[in-house]
Scaffold this active site. Sequence first.
Site, PDB file in Angstrom:
ATOM      1  N   ASP A 103       0.852  -1.194   0.000  1.00 13.32           N
ATOM      2  CA  ASP A 103       0.000   0.000   0.000  1.00 13.32           C
ATOM      3  C   ASP A 103       0.884   1.239   0.000  1.00 13.32           C
ATOM      4  O   ASP A 103       2.046   1.181   0.434  1.00 13.32           O
ATOM      5  CB  ASP A 103      -0.876   0.039   1.266  1.00 13.32           C
ATOM      6  CG  ASP A 103      -1.845  -1.127   1.320  1.00 13.32           C
ATOM      7  OD1 ASP A 103      -2.151  -1.687   0.253  1.00 13.32           O
ATOM      8  OD2 ASP A 103      -2.283  -1.468   2.433  1.00 13.32           O
TER       9      ASP A 103
HETATM   10  N1  URA Z   1      -1.289  -6.009   3.676  1.00 10.19           N
HETATM   11  C1  URA Z   1      -1.776  -4.745   3.741  1.00 10.19           C
HETATM   12  O1  URA Z   1      -2.819  -4.498   4.324  1.00 10.19           O
HETATM   13  N2  URA Z   1      -1.064  -3.792   3.128  1.00 10.19           N
HETATM   14  C2  URA Z   1       0.103  -4.010   2.491  1.00 10.19           C
HETATM   15  O2  URA Z   1       0.711  -3.076   1.965  1.00 10.19           O
HETATM   16  C3  URA Z   1       0.581  -5.320   2.447  1.00 10.19           C
HETATM   17  C4  URA Z   1      -0.141  -6.314   3.054  1.00 10.19           C
END
Ligand code: URA
Length: 235
Positions: A103
């Site tokens: 993310d």
């Molecule tokens: N899980 C999440 O919620 N975000 C990420 O960036 C990676 C795994």
Amino acid sequence: MRLDRFLAETGFGTRTEVKKLIKQGKVTVDGGLATKAESHIYPEKAEVRVDGVLVRYREFIYLMLNKPDGYVSATWDKKLPTVIDLLPEEYAHFEPFPVGRLDIDTEGLLLLTNDGELAHRLLSPKHHVPKTYLAQLERAVKDADIAEFKDGVTLDDGYKTLSAELEGFTVDGEPWAEITICEGKFHQVKRMFEAVGNKVLYLQRVRMKNLVLDEALELGEIRELTEEEISGLKN
Ligand code: URA
């Protein structure tokens, strides 16, 4: 492979630019002056030198990035900076791409490569590649959470995750957790904690299969993988 393509692929510029290098007499092949851009060489065997410096041919590049907050895990975005903006110039011609997504606000380990086959294998849901994250949480992990994560958590869309390993700990009195998952659903870690009434305040990936985030890498820094790291990912 044509000599001009070899030089372009090893980072000496566009076809036009490398033709110029050849014309200027800066390129030798197996000890002899190269005069023709269209001459053919064996990329793995020929001893090509530019200004006397040996050029090593390689098709693939494998890079570890310590991804900072604020960068999109993509090669292009309309508005936001991408992880490719952090790439040192010398690697640009390999055109690496991120293997999977973190993310925008997640930090830590991100593999960049142009080896599509390896990327495909690491991302394939069939292979269950383990990924470990450190998460700062709103509340401390309970024994019941550990058991639920082990069984698989039902997410907001009804999907039941595969078994995940969870361990709670504290940093300066604040609740944290280490979690290992073997799949990669959208916002998976955040949604797993939400499913048990908790909230991720900060997320960092520290491991993917054998690859461990190098603590010497500052946020935004990139380094090439070692031979050992590459073969561990491939095996
Ligand atoms: N899980 C999440 O919620 N975000 C990420 O960036 C990676 C795994």
